[in-house]
Design a protein around this motif. Sequence first.
Motif, PDB file in Angstrom:
ATOM      1  N   SER A  41      37.430  39.045  40.522  1.00 26.23           N
ATOM      2  CA  SER A  41      37.194  37.674  40.870  1.00 26.23           C
ATOM      3  C   SER A  41      38.021  36.791  39.703  1.00 26.23           C
ATOM      4  O   SER A  41      37.948  37.180  38.532  1.00 26.23           O
ATOM      5  CB  SER A  41      35.484  37.525  40.623  1.00 26.23           C
ATOM      6  OG  SER A  41      35.100  38.304  41.747  1.00 26.23           O
ATOM      7  N   SER A  43      38.509  32.581  38.831  1.00 28.58           N
ATOM      8  CA  SER A  43      38.085  31.096  38.983  1.00 28.58           C
ATOM      9  C   SER A  43      39.319  30.141  38.282  1.00 28.58           C
ATOM     10  O   SER A  43      39.686  30.599  37.078  1.00 28.58           O
ATOM     11  CB  SER A  43      36.719  30.952  38.704  1.00 28.58           C
ATOM     12  OG  SER A  43      36.239  31.283  37.356  1.00 28.58           O
ATOM     13  N   ASN A  53      37.515  29.397  43.227  1.00 24.99           N
ATOM     14  CA  ASN A  53      37.616  30.860  42.967  1.00 24.99           C
ATOM     15  C   ASN A  53      38.203  31.484  44.012  1.00 24.99           C
ATOM     16  O   ASN A  53      37.964  31.368  45.486  1.00 24.99           O
ATOM     17  CB  ASN A  53      36.147  31.276  42.249  1.00 24.99           C
ATOM     18  CG  ASN A  53      35.006  30.950  43.605  1.00 24.99           C
ATOM     19  OD1 ASN A  53      35.070  31.635  44.683  1.00 24.99           O
ATOM     20  ND2 ASN A  53      34.366  30.010  43.412  1.00 24.99           N
ATOM     21  N   ASN A  55      38.440  36.074  45.269  1.00 23.88           N
ATOM     22  CA  ASN A  55      38.646  37.492  44.866  1.00 23.88           C
ATOM     23  C   ASN A  55      40.078  38.066  45.122  1.00 23.88           C
ATOM     24  O   ASN A  55      40.742  37.676  46.052  1.00 23.88           O
ATOM     25  CB  ASN A  55      37.533  38.139  45.821  1.00 23.88           C
ATOM     26  CG  ASN A  55      36.215  37.683  45.612  1.00 23.88           C
ATOM     27  OD1 ASN A  55      35.692  37.677  44.438  1.00 23.88           O
ATOM     28  ND2 ASN A  55      35.407  37.243  46.607  1.00 23.88           N
TER      29      ASN A  55
END
Length: 199
Positions: A41, A43, A53, A55
């Motif tokens: 992840s 951000s 953000n 993934n």
Amino acid sequence: MGGSGSGNRWRYGIKGTVDASKRLDIRYLKQHGMLRSGYYSLSWNRGGEPTGNINVRMVSGESMTVIGKWRRDASEEWQPMEKTVYLAHTACAYGGSRSWFVCPYCSRRVAVMIIDAGYVACRHCLKLTYASCNEDMIDRSWSKRDKYKAKMGGDKGLYLKPKGMHQRTWQRLRHQYYEAEMQGWQWAAERFPMIKDWM
């Protein structure tokens, strides 16, 4: 060309900048162990406020898939995004290899991919520039001035030689500082004639 006011500040259609974009830097990913296979992840923040953000699904040495949502503004619905970017590797002079992203649109090998409006692409394909390229001659002169001041340790360094700095180096930096300052005011005076009355 190159005269006073020739910078983009005084024109319409200034390009968006890399600096203001959401970037994926392969060097950052490598430094934080994110080039290994797995899910990660990421951000972004600006001024302490979160700005987005995503993934990432990484297949070690092969590809990176960016998974997230995007919208142009608050009036639009969120749109899903899933884009795959392949990796390339080049040999280093003293052994090992360096990893690169391969832009899915132009196939350039790049270290940085930009996430923008549902696209994951290089800055060339998204027509982005660097903030410094949008500066006019005045801004450039004063950016140089500020760079010299920083090398001298700030305002104090203009009047007192920083400890450990050679006298000749300090005098050269001070000369370059005042030269850049004067150049900036000269450009400003040409751009805004009323400034001449203040000089």
